[in-house]
Design a protein around this motif. Structure first.
Motif, PDB file in Angstrom:
ATOM      1  N   ALA A   1      29.948 -14.113  15.389  1.00  0.00           N
ATOM      2  CA  ALA A   1      30.838 -15.262  15.206  1.00  0.00           C
ATOM      3  C   ALA A   1      31.203 -15.899  16.542  1.00  0.00           C
ATOM      4  N   ALA A   2      31.518 -15.085  17.536  1.00  0.00           N
ATOM      5  CA  ALA A   2      31.890 -15.623  18.850  1.00  0.00           C
ATOM      6  C   ALA A   2      30.716 -16.347  19.497  1.00  0.00           C
ATOM      7  N   ALA A   3      29.519 -15.784  19.372  1.00  0.00           N
ATOM      8  CA  ALA A   3      28.333 -16.435  19.948  1.00  0.00           C
ATOM      9  C   ALA A   3      28.103 -17.800  19.309  1.00  0.00           C
ATOM     10  N   LEU A   4      28.228 -17.874  17.995  1.00  0.00           N
ATOM     11  CA  LEU A   4      28.018 -19.145  17.297  1.00  0.00           C
ATOM     12  C   LEU A   4      29.076 -20.179  17.671  1.00  0.00           C
ATOM     13  N   LEU A   5      30.328 -19.764  17.721  1.00  0.00           N
ATOM     14  CA  LEU A   5      31.395 -20.695  18.105  1.00  0.00           C
ATOM     15  C   LEU A   5      31.197 -21.209  19.534  1.00  0.00           C
ATOM     16  N   ALA A   6      30.825 -20.324  20.436  1.00  0.00           N
ATOM     17  CA  ALA A   6      30.658 -20.717  21.839  1.00  0.00           C
ATOM     18  C   ALA A   6      29.546 -21.736  22.023  1.00  0.00           C
ATOM     19  N   ALA A   7      28.492 -21.618  21.242  1.00  0.00           N
ATOM     20  CA  ALA A   7      27.370 -22.547  21.377  1.00  0.00           C
ATOM     21  C   ALA A   7      27.687 -23.910  20.773  1.00  0.00           C
ATOM     22  N   GLY A   8      28.617 -23.956  19.841  1.00  0.00           N
ATOM     23  CA  GLY A   8      29.044 -25.230  19.280  1.00  0.00           C
ATOM     24  C   GLY A   8      28.208 -25.701  18.110  1.00  0.00           C
ATOM     25  N   PRO A   9      28.433 -26.963  17.705  1.00  0.00           N
ATOM     26  CA  PRO A   9      27.725 -27.513  16.545  1.00  0.00           C
ATOM     27  C   PRO A   9      26.201 -27.410  16.709  1.00  0.00           C
ATOM     28  N   GLY A  10      25.552 -27.070  15.631  1.00  0.00           N
ATOM     29  CA  GLY A  10      24.099 -26.934  15.668  1.00  0.00           C
ATOM     30  C   GLY A  10      23.616 -25.593  16.178  1.00  0.00           C
ATOM     31  N   ALA A  11      24.542 -24.672  16.419  1.00  0.00           N
ATOM     32  CA  ALA A  11      24.172 -23.360  16.961  1.00  0.00           C
ATOM     33  C   ALA A  11      23.463 -22.507  15.917  1.00  0.00           C
ATOM     34  N   PHE A  12      22.624 -21.621  16.418  1.00  0.00           N
ATOM     35  CA  PHE A  12      21.966 -20.634  15.572  1.00  0.00           C
ATOM     36  C   PHE A  12      21.875 -19.342  16.371  1.00  0.00           C
ATOM     37  N   LEU A  13      21.693 -18.238  15.682  1.00  0.00           N
ATOM     38  CA  LEU A  13      21.547 -16.952  16.369  1.00  0.00           C
ATOM     39  C   LEU A  13      20.101 -16.767  16.799  1.00  0.00           C
ATOM     40  N   LEU A  14      19.911 -16.681  18.078  1.00  0.00           N
ATOM     41  CA  LEU A  14      18.603 -16.376  18.643  1.00  0.00           C
ATOM     42  C   LEU A  14      18.326 -14.887  18.455  1.00  0.00           C
ATOM     43  N   LEU A  15      19.397 -14.085  18.520  1.00  0.00           N
ATOM     44  CA  LEU A  15      19.302 -12.645  18.287  1.00  0.00           C
ATOM     45  C   LEU A  15      20.566 -12.206  17.564  1.00  0.00           C
ATOM     46  N   GLU A  16      20.396 -11.630  16.371  1.00  0.00           N
ATOM     47  CA  GLU A  16      21.536 -11.110  15.628  1.00  0.00           C
ATOM     48  C   GLU A  16      22.131  -9.934  16.389  1.00  0.00           C
ATOM     49  N   LYS A  17      23.302  -9.502  15.949  1.00  0.00           N
ATOM     50  CA  LYS A  17      24.007  -8.448  16.684  1.00  0.00           C
ATOM     51  C   LYS A  17      23.127  -7.234  16.905  1.00  0.00           C
ATOM     52  N   THR A  18      23.221  -6.721  18.113  1.00  0.00           N
ATOM     53  CA  THR A  18      22.483  -5.541  18.547  1.00  0.00           C
ATOM     54  C   THR A  18      23.483  -4.634  19.243  1.00  0.00           C
ATOM     55  N   VAL A  19      23.474  -3.364  18.909  1.00  0.00           N
ATOM     56  CA  VAL A  19      24.405  -2.423  19.526  1.00  0.00           C
ATOM     57  C   VAL A  19      23.659  -1.600  20.566  1.00  0.00           C
ATOM     58  N   VAL A  20      24.196  -1.621  21.781  1.00  0.00           N
ATOM     59  CA  VAL A  20      23.629  -0.850  22.889  1.00  0.00           C
ATOM     60  C   VAL A  20      24.778  -0.080  23.533  1.00  0.00           C
ATOM     61  N   GLY A  21      24.769   1.229  23.382  1.00  0.00           N
ATOM     62  CA  GLY A  21      25.779   2.062  24.025  1.00  0.00           C
ATOM     63  C   GLY A  21      27.208   1.698  23.695  1.00  0.00           C
ATOM     64  N   GLY A  22      27.476   1.331  22.467  1.00  0.00           N
ATOM     65  CA  GLY A  22      28.844   1.015  22.076  1.00  0.00           C
ATOM     66  C   GLY A  22      29.260  -0.428  22.301  1.00  0.00           C
ATOM     67  N   VAL A  23      28.383  -1.236  22.842  1.00  0.00           N
ATOM     68  CA  VAL A  23      28.650  -2.661  23.038  1.00  0.00           C
ATOM     69  C   VAL A  23      27.776  -3.434  22.043  1.00  0.00           C
ATOM     70  N   THR A  24      28.384  -4.349  21.325  1.00  0.00           N
ATOM     71  CA  THR A  24      27.641  -5.179  20.383  1.00  0.00           C
ATOM     72  C   THR A  24      27.423  -6.544  21.024  1.00  0.00           C
ATOM     73  N   VAL A  25      26.178  -6.989  21.017  1.00  0.00           N
ATOM     74  CA  VAL A  25      25.809  -8.268  21.632  1.00  0.00           C
ATOM     75  C   VAL A  25      25.050  -9.109  20.611  1.00  0.00           C
ATOM     76  N   ALA A  26      25.408 -10.375  20.515  1.00  0.00           N
ATOM     77  CA  ALA A  26      24.645 -11.358  19.743  1.00  0.00           C
ATOM     78  C   ALA A  26      24.384 -12.527  20.678  1.00  0.00           C
ATOM     79  N   VAL A  27      23.269 -13.210  20.466  1.00  0.00           N
ATOM     80  CA  VAL A  27      22.884 -14.316  21.347  1.00  0.00           C
ATOM     81  C   VAL A  27      22.656 -15.568  20.509  1.00  0.00           C
ATOM     82  N   SER A  28      23.295 -16.652  20.910  1.00  0.00           N
ATOM     83  CA  SER A  28      23.129 -17.920  20.207  1.00  0.00           C
ATOM     84  C   SER A  28      22.630 -18.987  21.168  1.00  0.00           C
ATOM     85  N   SER A  29      22.176 -20.081  20.579  1.00  0.00           N
ATOM     86  CA  SER A  29      21.710 -21.223  21.363  1.00  0.00           C
ATOM     87  C   SER A  29      21.795 -22.463  20.495  1.00  0.00           C
ATOM     88  N   ARG A  30      21.632 -23.606  21.132  1.00  0.00           N
ATOM     89  CA  ARG A  30      21.474 -24.869  20.411  1.00  0.00           C
ATOM     90  C   ARG A  30      20.047 -25.374  20.544  1.00  0.00           C
TER      91      ARG A  30
END
Length: 128
Positions: free
Chosen positions: A92-121
């Motif tokens: 959700a944070a990745a999508l909001l940060a990228a703004g309108p037209g955003a999509f997830l380039l990479l859905e959430k991935t957990v690495v060592g207790g940290v969850t990361v998702a990547v978005s872009s426009r």
């Protein structure tokens, strides 16, 4: 291509954990730290993630739980909802940060207790 990192983590996460998780994710999508436009997370994690992001030259964007809860994501989590009060932080944070037209380039991935998702426009394969 500019990407936006959505991060979820517990309050005691360390810089090394964040570095490891982000490096692994960026390697997966074949991008470098220079592609990161901003880091986004739950407002309650600003004290933990903010200094780390600033140390890497990345802006930090935070959102309250009610704003994150309003974003549709592909992988909501009952566990995250129980702990953070919202079913998705990273996506959700990745999508909001990228703004309108955003999509997830990479859905959430957990690495060592940290969850990361990547978005872009910018769609994959498009020229910047």
């Amino acid at each position: 291509m500019t990407v936006f990192l959505g991060l979820g983590a517990h309050s005691r996460v360390g810089a090394e954990d964040l570095d490891r998780a982000v490096a692994a994710v960026l390697e997966t999508i074949r991008l470098t730290p220079a592609h990161v436009g901003a880091v986004a997370t739950l407002d309650r994690r600003a004290a933990v993630i903010g200094p780390w992001a600033a140390g890497r030259g990345w802006a930090l964007v935070t959102y309250p739980a009610d704003e994150l809860a309003g974003v549709g994501t592909p992988n909501p989590s009952a566990v995250v909802a129980a702990h953070a009060g919202v079913p998705s932080v990273a996506e959700a944070a990745a999508l909001l940060a990228a703004g309108p037209g955003a999509f997830l380039l990479l859905e959430k991935t957990v690495v060592g207790g940290v969850t990361v998702a990547v978005s872009s426009r910018t769609p994959p394969g498009a020229r910047p």
